[in-house]
Scaffold this active site. Sequence first.
Site, PDB file in Angstrom:
ATOM      1  N   TRP A   1      -4.864   0.023   1.144  1.00 15.72           N
ATOM      2  CA  TRP A   1      -4.076  -0.689   0.128  1.00 15.72           C
ATOM      3  C   TRP A   1      -3.626  -2.047   0.650  1.00 15.72           C
ATOM      4  CZ3 TRP A   1       0.714  -2.924   0.031  1.00 15.72           C
ATOM      5  CH2 TRP A   1       1.173  -3.353  -1.220  1.00 15.72           C
TER       6      TRP A   1
ATOM      7  N   TYR B   1      -4.820  -5.650  -0.864  1.00 19.15           N
ATOM      8  CA  TYR B   1      -3.811  -6.552  -1.425  1.00 19.15           C
ATOM      9  C   TYR B   1      -3.912  -7.929  -0.770  1.00 19.15           C
ATOM     10  CZ  TYR B   1       0.675  -8.091  -3.328  1.00 19.15           C
ATOM     11  OH  TYR B   1       1.650  -8.779  -4.006  1.00 19.15           O
TER      12      TYR B   1
ATOM     13  N   ASP C   1      -2.747   1.872  -5.270  1.00 18.36           N
ATOM     14  CA  ASP C   1      -1.527   1.306  -5.841  1.00 18.36           C
ATOM     15  C   ASP C   1      -1.003   2.233  -6.941  1.00 18.36           C
ATOM     16  OD1 ASP C   1       0.134  -1.395  -6.180  1.00 18.36           O
ATOM     17  OD2 ASP C   1      -0.302  -0.608  -8.176  1.00 18.36           O
TER      18      ASP C   1
END
Length: 324
Positions: A252, A256, A272
Amino acid sequence: MSIEKTTITSIANGGQVPPSAQMELRFKAPYDWARVLRFFSGRAIPGVEQVVDGVYRRIVDLNGDAGRLTVTKHPRRHCLIATVEGAAARHVDDAFARRVASMFDLGADPAAIGGGLARDPWFAPLVEAAPGLRVPGAWSGFELAVRAIVGQQVSVKAATTIVGRLVQRAGERVVHDDGMPAPDGAPAWRFPTPDALAACDLEKIGMPGKRAAALTGMARAVAAGHVPLDPAQADLGTLRRAWLDLPGIGPWTVEYIAMRAWRDPDAWPASDLVLMQSITARDPSLDRLASQKHRTEGWRPWRAYAALHLWNDVADRASGARGG
């Protein structure tokens, strides 16, 4: 992308008026300035960034000199106006223009992105509602990496608060000895350098011990030059592998960073929570990562924009900033 640049240096009043530089940075319309500002506003780092009255402001550091960057949308033309005041204005050049353009995703082609996503019936109404949606970037890859690590498994608001504490502990307050005004509430802090953050005591900062250790370890690795920060240093595959090798950095976090700092239009932060909930709400059978990932294959190569549309839809419904 076409860049129109006008640089103005003031030496009035015996040099007491700070230098300034201004650029006009073009984009392909439509450009959803209001939603870009909403995204930045909900994540504005206290002391470093500010969004007010349709204007984005922050402290920037160029070649060791500080300045205040102000970005606004031109009321008529298809461009943003970027202004730098203070000593940093002496270093404004085309590289700076590209940096700001990347931060505000000015190179995006909304027709191509919207057309690609709208082939999926989920996205046709979302694209129609927000055809000029962009993926907001970051001033620096390191700053965004800090944000991503701090934001692991916490709300946007909580992450913003903690990053503000980091600035107070490890950042540097700008001394306005060059005449650069500092009105109340205006940005006045440099974001911490990798060296400063690596040496910072994170005790009682508001993060679990393992996450604080991951943040310190990342800062040390960046300060030592052990991990690349952007695609100018390595390809996206190499970047992903290098960052996944860091302790406490998972998929994640890397995705990101890839979305907002590395500008990968197909980055997808699969785990997410808001994205997972948004997908499951549309199809309850898609309640596992594997099935959701299969569903996202049809959104390539624009999955980062798909994420923004889903986050934006949730934010529109909640009248606030959620996701990311």
